[in-house]
Design an enzyme around this catalytic site. Structure first.
Site, PDB file in Angstrom:
ATOM      1  N   LEU A  31      35.406  68.722  15.941  1.00  0.00           N
ATOM      2  CA  LEU A  31      35.094  69.743  14.934  1.00  0.00           C
ATOM      3  C   LEU A  31      36.136  70.854  14.937  1.00  0.00           C
ATOM      4  CD1 LEU A  31      31.249  69.989  15.513  1.00  0.00           C
ATOM      5  CD2 LEU A  31      32.411  68.968  13.558  1.00  0.00           C
ATOM      6  N   LYS A  33      39.457  72.871  17.568  1.00  0.00           N
ATOM      7  CA  LYS A  33      40.188  72.954  18.835  1.00  0.00           C
ATOM      8  C   LYS A  33      40.875  74.314  18.888  1.00  0.00           C
ATOM      9  CE  LYS A  33      43.027  69.785  21.574  1.00  0.00           C
ATOM     10  NZ  LYS A  33      41.962  69.791  22.592  1.00  0.00           N
ATOM     11  N   ASN A  35      42.397  77.708  21.869  1.00  0.00           N
ATOM     12  CA  ASN A  35      42.776  77.958  23.267  1.00  0.00           C
ATOM     13  C   ASN A  35      41.530  77.962  24.152  1.00  0.00           C
ATOM     14  OD1 ASN A  35      41.653  80.215  22.272  1.00  0.00           O
ATOM     15  ND2 ASN A  35      43.380  81.579  22.643  1.00  0.00           N
ATOM     16  N   PHE A  36      40.352  77.985  23.518  1.00  0.00           N
ATOM     17  CA  PHE A  36      39.111  77.973  24.300  1.00  0.00           C
ATOM     18  C   PHE A  36      38.838  76.582  24.876  1.00  0.00           C
ATOM     19  CE2 PHE A  36      38.308  77.231  19.832  1.00  0.00           C
ATOM     20  CZ  PHE A  36      37.576  76.053  19.841  1.00  0.00           C
ATOM     21  N   GLY A  37      39.308  75.563  24.185  1.00  0.00           N
ATOM     22  CA  GLY A  37      38.961  74.182  24.538  1.00  0.00           C
ATOM     23  C   GLY A  37      38.720  73.470  23.227  1.00  0.00           C
ATOM     24  N   SER A  38      37.640  72.715  23.119  1.00  0.00           N
ATOM     25  CA  SER A  38      37.400  72.024  21.850  1.00  0.00           C
ATOM     26  C   SER A  38      35.894  71.920  21.606  1.00  0.00           C
ATOM     27  CB  SER A  38      37.982  70.607  21.922  1.00  0.00           C
ATOM     28  OG  SER A  38      37.293  69.894  22.952  1.00  0.00           O
ATOM     29  N   LYS A  58      30.690  71.943  23.106  1.00  0.00           N
ATOM     30  CA  LYS A  58      31.903  72.718  23.392  1.00  0.00           C
ATOM     31  C   LYS A  58      32.389  72.348  24.785  1.00  0.00           C
ATOM     32  CE  LYS A  58      33.845  77.353  22.917  1.00  0.00           C
ATOM     33  NZ  LYS A  58      33.602  78.706  22.392  1.00  0.00           N
ATOM     34  N   ASP A 152      34.773  89.448  18.997  1.00  0.00           N
ATOM     35  CA  ASP A 152      35.571  88.514  18.194  1.00  0.00           C
ATOM     36  C   ASP A 152      34.847  88.179  16.896  1.00  0.00           C
ATOM     37  OD1 ASP A 152      37.237  85.286  18.774  1.00  0.00           O
ATOM     38  OD2 ASP A 152      37.664  86.999  17.465  1.00  0.00           O
TER      39      ASP A 152
END
Ligand SMILES: Cc1cnc(Nc2cc(F)c(C3CCN(C)CC3)c(F)c2)nc1Nc1ccc(F)c(N2CCCS2(=O)=O)c1
Length: 299
Positions: A31, A33, A35-38, A58, A152
């Site tokens: 869904l 991607k 810098n947090f991961g995916s 996540k 954010d």
């Protein structure tokens, strides 16, 4: 095992979070991607007959152990939030023994507000934009009541549950305000989306409910420009730009009103962008104001 998991989150049994078994979590597609991961779309299908529920999973960026602690904080945050305008936490899934873990959340099929508004621009009028704004406001009011600052708030982090319901997602940067303070000061600014940041967040790394209100003003601007990128600032952060931005904000430059934006909505944005944080409205007063705009059917 389950006991150590519960200890990690100092949870007692009755709060036992739903543990999702990796072997039943069937990958469908990616869904998003960052810098947090995916975040992946999966079907949790313990019966193996495709009747299981669709979930959004996540995953942490692999082998970034430093993020593990942050990720566990994010999971702890989202698992403590219960509000219809905040994406629902469903549970966690362990993989690779206990080395890696994923956050399992409800799946919202319409995606982020950005893609939804770009795709459905024709049939979303200003009343519906105000409905979305009031729901984001309600979610932020709830967050504030839990002493959380989101840090954010942006259209990219708002998900569309249905054509009349949006939810705040992504609590990766969310922090709890200490009980004896009005703000949270970060030490490492990292990759900051400065165009959504209040001046004091750029210059002093200070984050508060009032800096979230500033970001809410930017989200209002994104909503009423239907998240058209050419009208919106880019998500970039270069120190020199940051200081230049603060200087022009100090000289009272602000984003111009989006095309066809009702004057009273633009006035609300400008209130959220008061240079001094204490001059900005609260989420509760913004919520009240938006409610009256929705009722009276001008614009
Ligand atoms: C928790 C959750 C629940 N439902 C959904 N539904 C969802 C459904 C979709 F069709 C899409 C898209 C729509 C557009 N086409 C081209 C690709 C798929 C989509 F992006 C999302 N997504 C969730 N999370 C999520 C997913 C993806 C993310 F990039 C981010 N993030 C972004 C900034 C930080 S973030 O991690 O918040 C959160």
């Amino acid at each position: 095992d389950k006991d150590s998991f519960l200890r990690t989150f100092n949870l007692s049994y009755q709060q036992e979070p739903s543990l999702y078994e990796e072997r039943h979590l069937r990958y469908i597609n990616l869904l998003g991607k960052g810098n947090f991961g995916s975040v992946e779309l999966c079907r949790y299908d313990p019966l193996g007959d495709n009747t299981g529920e669709l979930v959004a999973v996540k995953k942490l960026q692999p082998n970034k152990q430093s993020n593990m602690a942050e990720f566990q904080r994010e999971i702890h945050t989202i698992s403590s939030l219960h509000c219809e305008n905040i994406v629902k936490y469903l549970g966690v899934c362990y993989s690779m023994g206990r080395l890696n873990m994923s956050l399992v959340m409800e799946y919202l099929p319409n995606g982020s507000l950005v893609s939804y508004l770009e795709k459905n621009r024709q049939n979303v009028n200003s009343k519906r934009l105000l409905l979305f704004a009031s729901q984001i406001c309600k979610g932020m009011e709830y967050l504030q009541s839990m002493r959380y600052v989101h840090r954010d708030l942006a259209a990219r982090n708002i998900l569309v549950a249905s054509e009349t319901l949006v939810k705040i997602a992504d609590f990766g940067l969310t922090k709890i305000i200490p009980f004896d303070k009005e703000y949270y000061r970060v030490t490492h600014p990292g990759e900051s989306p400065i165009f959504w940041y209040a001046p004091e967040s750029i210059t002093e790394f200070k984050f508060s409910h009032k800096s979230d209100v500033w970001s809410f003003g930017i989200v209002l601007h994104e909503l009423f420009s239907y998240c058209e990128h050419k009208q919106n600032p880019k998500k970039v952060s270069v120190p020199s730009i940051a200081m230049h931005l603060v200087n022009i904000l100090k000289e009272n430059w602000r984003l111009p009103a989006p095309l066809h934006c009702p004057p009273r909505v633009y006035a609300m944005m400008l209130n959220c962008w008061a240079y001094n944080s204490e001059d900005r409205p609260s989420f509760s007063s913004l919520g009240e104001q938006i409610k009256t705009y929705i009722q009276d059917d001008r614009d």
